[in-house]
Scaffold this motif. Structure first.
Motif, PDB file in Angstrom:
ATOM      1  N   ILE A   1      17.456  -6.327   4.922  1.00 41.06           N
ATOM      2  CA  ILE A   1      17.504  -5.523   3.707  1.00 41.06           C
ATOM      3  C   ILE A   1      18.808  -4.739   3.625  1.00 41.06           C
ATOM      4  CG2 ILE A   1      16.242  -3.590   4.772  1.00 41.06           C
ATOM      5  CD1 ILE A   1      16.138  -4.719   1.072  1.00 41.06           C
ATOM      6  N   ALA A   2      19.309  -4.256   4.777  1.00 37.27           N
ATOM      7  CA  ALA A   2      20.581  -3.535   4.779  1.00 37.27           C
ATOM      8  C   ALA A   2      21.718  -4.464   4.358  1.00 37.27           C
ATOM      9  CB  ALA A   2      20.852  -2.948   6.166  1.00 37.27           C
ATOM     10  N   ALA A   3      21.699  -5.691   4.875  1.00 38.93           N
ATOM     11  CA  ALA A   3      22.733  -6.659   4.515  1.00 38.93           C
ATOM     12  C   ALA A   3      22.678  -6.990   3.033  1.00 38.93           C
ATOM     13  CB  ALA A   3      22.573  -7.924   5.352  1.00 38.93           C
ATOM     14  N   SER A   4      21.476  -7.136   2.509  1.00 43.77           N
ATOM     15  CA  SER A   4      21.318  -7.451   1.091  1.00 43.77           C
ATOM     16  C   SER A   4      21.882  -6.335   0.213  1.00 43.77           C
ATOM     17  CB  SER A   4      19.835  -7.678   0.774  1.00 43.77           C
ATOM     18  OG  SER A   4      19.646  -7.932  -0.597  1.00 43.77           O
ATOM     19  N   LYS A   5      21.589  -5.088   0.567  1.00 40.22           N
ATOM     20  CA  LYS A   5      22.092  -3.960  -0.212  1.00 40.22           C
ATOM     21  C   LYS A   5      23.615  -3.831  -0.083  1.00 40.22           C
ATOM     22  CE  LYS A   5      17.852  -1.182  -0.120  1.00 40.22           C
ATOM     23  NZ  LYS A   5      17.246   0.115   0.296  1.00 40.22           N
ATOM     24  N   TYR A   6      24.119  -4.067   1.124  1.00 35.60           N
ATOM     25  CA  TYR A   6      25.561  -3.987   1.354  1.00 35.60           C
ATOM     26  C   TYR A   6      26.269  -5.056   0.523  1.00 35.60           C
ATOM     27  CZ  TYR A   6      29.748  -3.207   4.340  1.00 35.60           C
ATOM     28  OH  TYR A   6      30.996  -2.897   4.821  1.00 35.60           O
ATOM     29  N   LYS A   7      25.776  -6.269   0.565  1.00 35.98           N
ATOM     30  CA  LYS A   7      26.387  -7.377  -0.174  1.00 35.98           C
ATOM     31  C   LYS A   7      26.341  -7.157  -1.677  1.00 35.98           C
ATOM     32  CE  LYS A   7      25.033 -11.994  -0.623  1.00 35.98           C
ATOM     33  NZ  LYS A   7      24.527 -13.253  -0.033  1.00 35.98           N
ATOM     34  N   SER A   8      25.277  -6.537  -2.154  1.00 35.76           N
ATOM     35  CA  SER A   8      25.114  -6.352  -3.601  1.00 35.76           C
ATOM     36  C   SER A   8      26.168  -5.426  -4.192  1.00 35.76           C
ATOM     37  CB  SER A   8      23.718  -5.812  -3.906  1.00 35.76           C
ATOM     38  OG  SER A   8      23.592  -4.464  -3.463  1.00 35.76           O
ATOM     39  N   ILE A   9      26.847  -4.653  -3.338  1.00 41.59           N
ATOM     40  CA  ILE A   9      27.940  -3.797  -3.813  1.00 41.59           C
ATOM     41  C   ILE A   9      29.097  -4.657  -4.316  1.00 41.59           C
ATOM     42  CG2 ILE A   9      29.657  -2.086  -3.090  1.00 41.59           C
ATOM     43  CD1 ILE A   9      27.535  -1.088  -1.051  1.00 41.59           C
ATOM     44  N   TYR A  10      29.240  -5.849  -3.742  1.00 43.62           N
ATOM     45  CA  TYR A  10      30.372  -6.712  -4.058  1.00 43.62           C
ATOM     46  C   TYR A  10      30.020  -7.859  -4.996  1.00 43.62           C
ATOM     47  CZ  TYR A  10      32.491  -4.106  -0.271  1.00 43.62           C
ATOM     48  OH  TYR A  10      32.972  -3.086   0.512  1.00 43.62           O
ATOM     49  N   THR A  11      28.764  -8.322  -5.001  1.00 43.07           N
ATOM     50  CA  THR A  11      28.394  -9.436  -5.858  1.00 43.07           C
ATOM     51  C   THR A  11      26.898  -9.421  -6.139  1.00 43.07           C
ATOM     52  OG1 THR A  11      28.404 -11.847  -6.074  1.00 43.07           O
ATOM     53  CG2 THR A  11      28.104 -10.971  -3.861  1.00 43.07           C
ATOM     54  N   ASN A  12      26.529  -9.909  -7.306  1.00 37.21           N
ATOM     55  CA  ASN A  12      25.114 -10.094  -7.646  1.00 37.21           C
ATOM     56  C   ASN A  12      24.619 -11.469  -7.241  1.00 37.21           C
ATOM     57  OD1 ASN A  12      24.796  -7.546  -8.856  1.00 37.21           O
ATOM     58  ND2 ASN A  12      25.712  -8.301 -10.767  1.00 37.21           N
ATOM     59  N   GLY A  13      25.553 -12.304  -6.786  1.00 32.51           N
ATOM     60  CA  GLY A  13      25.201 -13.656  -6.385  1.00 32.51           C
ATOM     61  C   GLY A  13      25.433 -13.878  -4.911  1.00 32.51           C
ATOM     62  N   THR A  14      26.152 -14.951  -4.600  1.00 28.26           N
ATOM     63  CA  THR A  14      26.426 -15.299  -3.205  1.00 28.26           C
ATOM     64  C   THR A  14      27.928 -15.285  -2.954  1.00 28.26           C
ATOM     65  OG1 THR A  14      26.591 -17.678  -3.634  1.00 28.26           O
ATOM     66  CG2 THR A  14      24.382 -16.792  -3.157  1.00 28.26           C
ATOM     67  N   PHE A  15      28.303 -15.090  -1.714  1.00 22.93           N
ATOM     68  CA  PHE A  15      29.713 -15.166  -1.346  1.00 22.93           C
ATOM     69  C   PHE A  15      30.241 -16.593  -1.505  1.00 22.93           C
ATOM     70  CE2 PHE A  15      29.191 -11.298   1.638  1.00 22.93           C
ATOM     71  CZ  PHE A  15      29.589 -10.435   0.636  1.00 22.93           C
ATOM     72  N   LYS A  16      29.373 -17.576  -1.308  1.00 23.54           N
ATOM     73  CA  LYS A  16      29.802 -18.968  -1.470  1.00 23.54           C
ATOM     74  C   LYS A  16      30.226 -19.244  -2.904  1.00 23.54           C
ATOM     75  CE  LYS A  16      28.367 -23.759  -0.756  1.00 23.54           C
ATOM     76  NZ  LYS A  16      27.296 -24.661  -0.263  1.00 23.54           N
ATOM     77  N   ASN A  17      29.492 -18.711  -3.839  1.00 24.90           N
ATOM     78  CA  ASN A  17      29.810 -18.939  -5.247  1.00 24.90           C
ATOM     79  C   ASN A  17      30.797 -17.929  -5.806  1.00 24.90           C
ATOM     80  OD1 ASN A  17      28.072 -21.152  -5.369  1.00 24.90           O
ATOM     81  ND2 ASN A  17      26.310 -19.872  -5.938  1.00 24.90           N
ATOM     82  N   ASP A  18      31.091 -16.905  -5.048  1.00 25.02           N
ATOM     83  CA  ASP A  18      32.014 -15.862  -5.507  1.00 25.02           C
ATOM     84  C   ASP A  18      32.973 -15.516  -4.371  1.00 25.02           C
ATOM     85  OD1 ASP A  18      33.316 -13.760  -6.673  1.00 25.02           O
ATOM     86  OD2 ASP A  18      31.514 -12.637  -7.222  1.00 25.02           O
ATOM     87  N   PRO A  19      33.929 -16.410  -4.067  1.00 24.51           N
ATOM     88  CA  PRO A  19      34.837 -16.164  -2.935  1.00 24.51           C
ATOM     89  C   PRO A  19      35.688 -14.920  -3.121  1.00 24.51           C
ATOM     90  CG  PRO A  19      35.538 -18.082  -4.216  1.00 24.51           C
ATOM     91  CD  PRO A  19      34.176 -17.715  -4.706  1.00 24.51           C
ATOM     92  N   GLY A  20      35.955 -14.536  -4.366  1.00 27.58           N
ATOM     93  CA  GLY A  20      36.679 -13.291  -4.591  1.00 27.58           C
ATOM     94  C   GLY A  20      35.916 -12.095  -4.066  1.00 27.58           C
ATOM     95  N   ALA A  21      34.596 -12.082  -4.314  1.00 29.87           N
ATOM     96  CA  ALA A  21      33.755 -11.002  -3.791  1.00 29.87           C
ATOM     97  C   ALA A  21      33.736 -11.022  -2.269  1.00 29.87           C
ATOM     98  CB  ALA A  21      32.334 -11.139  -4.332  1.00 29.87           C
ATOM     99  N   PHE A  22      33.776 -12.210  -1.683  1.00 29.40           N
ATOM    100  CA  PHE A  22      33.784 -12.325  -0.223  1.00 29.40           C
ATOM    101  C   PHE A  22      35.040 -11.690   0.361  1.00 29.40           C
ATOM    102  CE2 PHE A  22      34.427 -15.219   3.606  1.00 29.40           C
ATOM    103  CZ  PHE A  22      33.565 -14.489   4.415  1.00 29.40           C
TER     104      PHE A  22
END
Length: 568
Positions: free
Chosen positions: A391-412
């Motif tokens: 859950i912490a990882a999900s919340k942390y990631k959501s700061i940068y993208t609403n999707g996935t890092f694979k589909n949004d390399p800029g967010a990654f």
């Protein structure tokens, strides 16, 4: 040629030799050194002393030992050229070693550049920049060929640059004292002590030394904030694109990697005795150790790779020469550090440089591995409870993208820039500001001078990569090439602004002590606790708040991390 002309030429030659023959007797009778005259950015004379030995050669039985004072020498040592870089595997370097330089274990030298002709110690009043080079603790040098300091000289600043042991030579340890830890940091500390004792001979004031560095040089400068021996001896710190709070600034399993090195060097090596490993390392040619491909099987998520292996580690506090005895994060929280003014910050999209050879598809593939592994996003040294990591990882990631890092390399890339550099720097600034003045910046100006326009850009318009700001301070391998006037006027203005801000801080511990039209008469505010204001350095100068969603990241990490606090 008549006699009068001959006498005139001889007299002129005599004056020329006297001007160029700059000899200093070092403090504590180590010996005499000869420097030479170079030209500053404005074409003025300054005095350079290069390849001064500050430690005994770490060779033979001194390999993998703590640095020692050099022996005294007879006669005059020629210190007018840099010839060596410390052992490094050049295949890992982003830049090539100049042809004039040799890779060597015997490399513990420093360089002093001063606008004041040495000889009048009563007038030793100049501020001093003690510069620690970057390079992932794997490559680089403080040599003149890398960091030509002539623009700082024009601001009446004495500049010191250093070499320190790199890679396994600087950071391999058995964690039991047989091979001591943090040798590269201890080299840096010994170099600083040399400067503190001797800098008055070069016109520098030993009470006005600012310790600075970029990338891992900033890691090291930050770790020097912990050193009790140096308390009261450092006037200020500059940490560019690096904080010891970064997940790649510290590792916690050094003995594992030390013995992995033994197995890589000798497939029959099975011992778990530190003495046996040391014996093997002492018998192995230095180049084999430097080029050994030790597997990174502890920090597989760290896409910087081997940088997570040969880095500082926490030592036994019982060792009187220990460089790091507690986590930097905890030290900052309780104020157990050198509480001197700090200037720190980051480039707007640091991580672009680490993906410079990858396609967008390859970046997306790596991002997909983070999508599948919450532990890649939440560092284990945050000590998040196992049932909270997802859950912490999900919340942390959501700061940068609403999707996935694979589909949004800029967010990654934005996530990696934040996680590795920007968030740790902002946290460092926030915590340190409770005890001493702190100034935070973001470098967002993308110019021609930094030479990074070729990098892939999948993150948007704010895309200034790691190392960019260095090009506006120095000439050389780590700086820019050619004359500043060869570059656009906006580059020249940015260079002028950066040098004014940095040299103001070096001199006054305040980057904007006075209103200055070159700086748009801006006043750079201090960080005040939770109010994280910072200076955005772009075509214009602007005061902004909440660097790169820091408040959102902090909210997530504070909710889930647990002591002991190590990274952020």
């Amino acid at each position: 040629m008549n006699l009068r002309m001959t006498i005139f030429l001889l007299v002129c030659l005599g004056f020329s030799l006297a001007e160029d023959d700059i000899v200093i007797q070092l403090w504590e009778k180590k010996g005499r050194i000869r420097g030479h005259v170079l030209k500053s950015g404005k074409g003025l004379d300054y005095y350079a002393f290069q390849n001064i030995p500050y430690a005994a050669p770490p060779t033979g039985q001194n390999r993998f030992k703590e640095p020692k004072e050099p022996d005294d020498w007879e006669g005059i040592l020629n210190t007018t050229v840099n010839e060596r870089v410390c052992m490094q595997n050049n295949a890992t370097a982003y830049t090539k070693i100049p042809n004039s330089m040799e890779i060597s274990e015997d490399c513990l030298f420093l360089n002093v550049y001063t606008p004041m002709k040495p000889g009048n110690i009563e007038k030793a009043s100049l501020s001093v920049l003690f510069w620690i080079h970057g390079g992932g603790y794997l490559f680089g040098s403080g040599a003149f060929q890398y960091y030509n300091p002539k623009f700082f000289i024009d601001a009446d600043v004495v500049v010191v640059t250093i070499n320190y042991r790199l890679g396994p030579f600087g950071f391999l340890t058995t964690a039991d004292g047989v091979i001591p830890a943090n040798l590269g940091l201890k080299d840096t500390i010994l170099a600083f002590k040399w400067v503190h004792r001797n800098i008055h001979l070069f016109g520098g004031d030993s009470k006005r030394i600012t310790v600075a560095g970029e990338s891992v040089g900033a890691f090291s400068a930050g770790y020097l904030q912990l050193n009790r021996e140096l308390r009261g001896k450092i006037q200020g710190f500059i940490l560019e694109s690096g904080s010891p709070l970064s997940p790649v600034a510290i590792q916690d399993d050094p003995r594992h990697f030390a013995f992995s090195m033994g197995k890589v060097l000798d497939s029959t090596f099975k011992s778990n005795r530190s003495e046996d490993l040391l014996d093997l390392l002492l018998k192995t040619p230095a180049i084999r150790i430097s080029e050994a491909d030790v597997p990174n099987d502890r920090y597989t998520a760290k896409v910087i790779g081997r940088n997570s292996i040969w880095t500082p580690t926490i030592e036994n506090g019982g060792n009187p020469s220990a460089a790091v005895t507690k986590p930097m994060h905890e030290a900052l929280i309780i104020g157990d550090f050198i509480q001197a003014p700090l200037l720190t910050g980051f480039c707007s999209e640091e991580f672009r440089i680490f993906f410079k050879n990858l396609t967008v598809e390859e970046i997306a593939r790596i991002g997909g591995s983070y999508d599948q592994n919450a532990s890649y996003i939440i560092d284990s040294r945050l000590h998040v409870a196992d049932n909270d990591v997802g859950i912490a990882a999900s919340k942390y990631k959501s700061i940068y993208t609403n999707g996935t890092f694979k589909n949004d390399p800029g967010a990654f890339i934005r996530f990696l820039s934040g996680d590795t550099f920007i968030t740790p720097a902002s946290r460092h600034a926030e915590l340190a500001s409770k005890f001493s003045p702190v100034y935070l910046y973001q470098f967002s100006y993308q110019g021609v001078m930094d030479g990074l326009l070729y990098l892939p850009n999948v993150t948007g318009t704010e895309s200034v990569a790691h190392t960019a700001e260095l090009k506006y301070f120095f000439e050389g391998v780590a700086g820019h090439a050619g004359d500043p006037t060869d570059y656009p006027e906006s580059d020249q203005l940015t260079m002028k602004r950066l040098l004014v801000l940095w040299t103001n801080f070096i001199k006054y511990q305040n980057p904007t002590p006075n209103l200055n039209p070159t700086l748009e008469n801006i006043v750079w505010p201090r960080v005040r606790g939770d109010n994280i204001q910072y200076l955005n350095i772009n075509h214009t100068l602007e005061i902004l708040s909440n660097p790169k969603s820091y408040d959102d990241v902090k909210r997530v990490l504070n909710n889930y991390m647990n002591p002991p606090l190590v990274v952020f």
